[in-house]
Design a protein around this motif. Sequence first.
Motif, PDB file in Angstrom:
ATOM      1  N   SER A 229       0.815  -1.218   0.000  1.00 26.23           N
ATOM      2  CA  SER A 229       0.000   0.000   0.000  1.00 26.23           C
ATOM      3  C   SER A 229       0.848   1.267   0.000  1.00 26.23           C
TER       4      SER A 229
ATOM      5  N   VAL B 221       1.191   2.285  -3.529  1.00 27.66           N
ATOM      6  CA  VAL B 221      -0.066   2.832  -4.046  1.00 27.66           C
ATOM      7  C   VAL B 221      -0.251   4.264  -3.583  1.00 27.66           C
ATOM      8  N   ASP B 222       0.039   4.506  -2.305  1.00 28.27           N
ATOM      9  CA  ASP B 222      -0.081   5.882  -1.790  1.00 28.27           C
ATOM     10  C   ASP B 222       0.916   6.823  -2.471  1.00 28.27           C
TER      11      ASP B 222
ATOM     12  N   LYS C 154       2.112   6.526  -5.525  1.00 32.96           N
ATOM     13  CA  LYS C 154       1.647   6.802  -6.883  1.00 32.96           C
ATOM     14  C   LYS C 154       0.498   7.807  -6.879  1.00 32.96           C
ATOM     15  N   LYS C 155      -0.399   7.673  -5.911  1.00 36.77           N
ATOM     16  CA  LYS C 155      -1.509   8.627  -5.837  1.00 36.77           C
ATOM     17  C   LYS C 155      -1.000  10.035  -5.552  1.00 36.77           C
ATOM     18  N   SER C 156      -0.070  10.155  -4.586  1.00 32.77           N
ATOM     19  CA  SER C 156       0.466  11.487  -4.262  1.00 32.77           C
ATOM     20  C   SER C 156       1.228  12.078  -5.440  1.00 32.77           C
TER      21      SER C 156
ATOM     22  N   ALA D 245       0.601  11.432  -8.628  1.00 31.53           N
ATOM     23  CA  ALA D 245      -0.387  11.832  -9.635  1.00 31.53           C
ATOM     24  C   ALA D 245      -1.049  13.146  -9.243  1.00 31.53           C
ATOM     25  N   LEU D 246      -1.357  13.314  -7.958  1.00 31.58           N
ATOM     26  CA  LEU D 246      -1.959  14.579  -7.503  1.00 31.58           C
ATOM     27  C   LEU D 246      -0.994  15.742  -7.681  1.00 31.58           C
TER      28      LEU D 246
END
Length: 321
Positions: free
Chosen positions: A275, A278-279, A281-283, A285-286
């Motif tokens: 995870s 995943v976190d 990659k999300k940060s 992308a943001l």
Amino acid sequence: MGAWTVLQERQAMLLDPAIRDWVLIPIMIVMVLVGVVRHQVTVLLNGTPKKADLKSARETKALQRGAILRAYGTHLPEHAFQARKVYLSEAFEKGTYLKDPNAGSKPKQNVMQDPAYVETMMDGMKKNMMNIIPQTVIMGWINFFFSGFVLIKLPFPLTIRFKSMLQRGIETNDMDVTWVSSLSWYFLNLFGLQSVFTLILGSGHAADAMRDMQAMSTMGMGAAAGPQMGPTGQPQDMQKIFLGEKENLELTEHEWGLDNVETRLLVKYGKKPRSVLVDYKKSKALAAAASSASHASSQAAAITASAAAGGSGRKKGKRQA
């Protein structure tokens, strides 16, 4: 006694040893000798290799450099990738690597009037004829003298799908798949003697069966086209190709292969949960979305400021008038 054993006994055939001595071995020996002779004749036809044109080589290598940057840009840091990307994009747009930068403004000439193109085409046709004629003669010789011969039995079982490949020229439905006809033996030798040719002639020999089949399908036009020729034999517009490569470079997004490598290594060996990636990659992308939004807003502000400056200039002009 099983049904398979009974079927094998019914299909048992005894081959005359003369078939092995006068058909099987001669076909293989003739194909080896023809391959060696064809290789020597091809070497004589090639003659002394021509020196490559420096400007043409520079065009090709520039395109390869752009393709390599797009394919392996992940091995470079962000600043190194962007520097190479900007440099190649500007060079492609300006035509720095073009062989003839003024070729686009010149009227196009008929390629058949170009002596270099005609010579290249004739050389390719001669080489392809040296590949096609020997195989055609050998196939006709086998069809005329040894049509319908059964030469050998393979020592391993095969499925029924191999019957059409191994028993060409013998129209029988009851014969076992492992029997090989004379024409199929020719094709097996055609594609199976490449290791023998490599052992005798060395690597890069001219007795290549795959090149023969390609020559039969293209009938000489494929080999005649040089590196600067299109599929139809016409010269390519290198300016358009460079502009297309420039667009490909501009659309390529960089992602460094060593980005967050420590966390990925710990996740791989179970030291951290998945995870975390995943976190991350999300940060990421943001952050990329926020940077693009800020860039768009800055551009909009700059446009608004320029429009306001233009409007104030017009008002001042009216007052002075």
